[in-house]
Write a protein that holds these residues in place. Structure first.
Motif: not given
Lengths: 244, 244
Positions: A162, A239, B162-163, B238-239, B241-243
């Motif tokens: 991913r 990323r 991040r995840n 699902e995840r 995700d700290f965007t």
DNA sequence: ATTTAGTGTGTATTTTTTACACAGTGCAAA
DNA sequence: TTTGCACTGTGTAAAAAATACACACTAAAT
């Protein structure tokens, strides 16, 4: 050559992709009683081996992979180390060890690697033992704690897939967009919209359209593309992010 | 108690956060010549130790962390194993080994763990050696290959941060949104817009607003929040995700 | 000539991300 | 008691990204 280190091993989860499914390479583990001819063990394991005292772990892993697959530069990634005190505990495993590692009975810590290989290039060879590809969702019985190791490898692979452009390691140099799509779908266990997938991939500058078409298919031949690591390194943003 | 395994060690990168910076806990490594009183070595290392023959690696890591920090349940994550044949090669390291591991001179493979600890809870204690927190961007000279290990740990931490919702392991149970923001900014090396950060965090159902305010600050006291793992497990997509 | 199995393409809608400024609180120091 | 300081708390508009969706075309095999 120098001696092996008896209590450290490497187990390698070798992934391949045949344009349909994700596969793993396994080695047959068979033990037959000499006298009674009874089959004591008949199952499969990951490719595992020991390292030499004067050898780096990565080097050892690469060496074995080269030997098995005949390929020089194989993508290799260390993902986890398994060292539970009782990781080898069931009867078959003990029996196997008794026949092979007679001299050593303490715990073995194993370092897990996974490797991604381009199925179209590989030529299997592991002399004396039976080696075979298995679809990831149709696995035989696995020896030792190799099911656990394989699952962890799969998790790491998905994670990495991913966020980094490693999918191309499983594809031939020239591939079509839908081969790439199937690869991502199979490994991540998702389904993507064909048009949106294509749109997303085409805006990645490091996916280079070639002036060539697929051959040997019995439908309209698709355009071929190649992944360029150079362009990727130059243009990569923070990323990869394969959300879609 | 049983014997240790001589060629396998664990090195632990212990991270802490003091609301300003990310810190690492290091142990002083000092060697003074008995006769000449000359200082032969004076640098710092990660917290490292061996495991016992009848002990799981995770258990061993947890045991030592408990001993050093006094905290029971510490977040612990195995991130990589370092086994290069010549990983301990410089003069100081050899000298140190000569003084301590006299009996064993083959390669030691070390399994790297990092741990996240709530700085407000910790009470340092490591009897005979000097132990200190260092800011991640102001490190002293590190012994062995511990700089490399630390860097890899940091990479893994960033990745995971991040995840997955692991940042809370570094914060006290009750924290303010801007403490959380500073944590993410420091570790990821980014800067976020205050309003957008708050907006994003507030839509995470598992960040529970409390009926309490910060105390002991000399400005307007901020509202406190808590992370709820139960709610997270129930509502996670699902995840993470700290965007932002 | 028809069937089969795939390739290749565009737009409108929704969702997410980003950029941005001002009033309010509580303590501390003058 | 007043003022300065350092932080908290809040909303909206614009831009970008993600999603949903359908039809014509090609090449080989029969």
């Amino acid at each position: 050559m120098s001696k092996i280190i008896p209590n450290i091993s490497i187990d390698c989860v070798i992934f391949g992709f045949d344009f349909k499914q994700l596969n793993v390479l396994l080695v047959e583990r068979k033990l037959i009683d000499k006298d009674s001819k009874q089959v004591l063990i008949d199952d499969w394991t990951l490719v595992g081996y020991h390292i030499y005292e004067d050898e780096d772990m990565d080097t050892a892993a690469a060496r074995i992979l080269r030997k098995i697959s005949g390929i020089e530069d194989i993508y290799l990634e260390q993902f986890y180390t398994f060292g539970d005190e009782n990781r080898i505990k069931n009867e078959k495993d003990k029996l196997w060890h008794k026949h092979h590692n007679k001299h050593f009975k303490s715990r073995v810590v194993t370092v897990g690697y996974y490797s991604l290989i381009d199925n179209t290039k590989v030529k299997l060879s592991l002399s004396d033992r039976n080696v075979k590809w298995f679809a990831i969702d149709d696995l035989p019985e696995l020896g030792f704690d190799h099911k656990k190791i394989l699952d962890k490898a799969l998790d790491s692979l998905r994670d990495k897939l991913r966020n980094q452009p490693i999918g191309f390691e499983l594809l031939p140099e020239k591939f079509t967009i839908s081969q790439m799509q199937r690869l991502y779908e199979e490994i991540l266990g998702t389904r993507f919209d064909r048009r949106n997938f294509r749109k997303k991939v085409l805006q990645m500058k490091y996916i280079i359209p070639l002036d060539e078409k697929q051959t040997g298919v019995k439908h309209k031949a698709a355009q071929l593309f190649a992944f360029s690591r150079e362009v990727y390194e130059k243009t990569k943003t923070e990323r990869f992010d394969f959300t879609i």
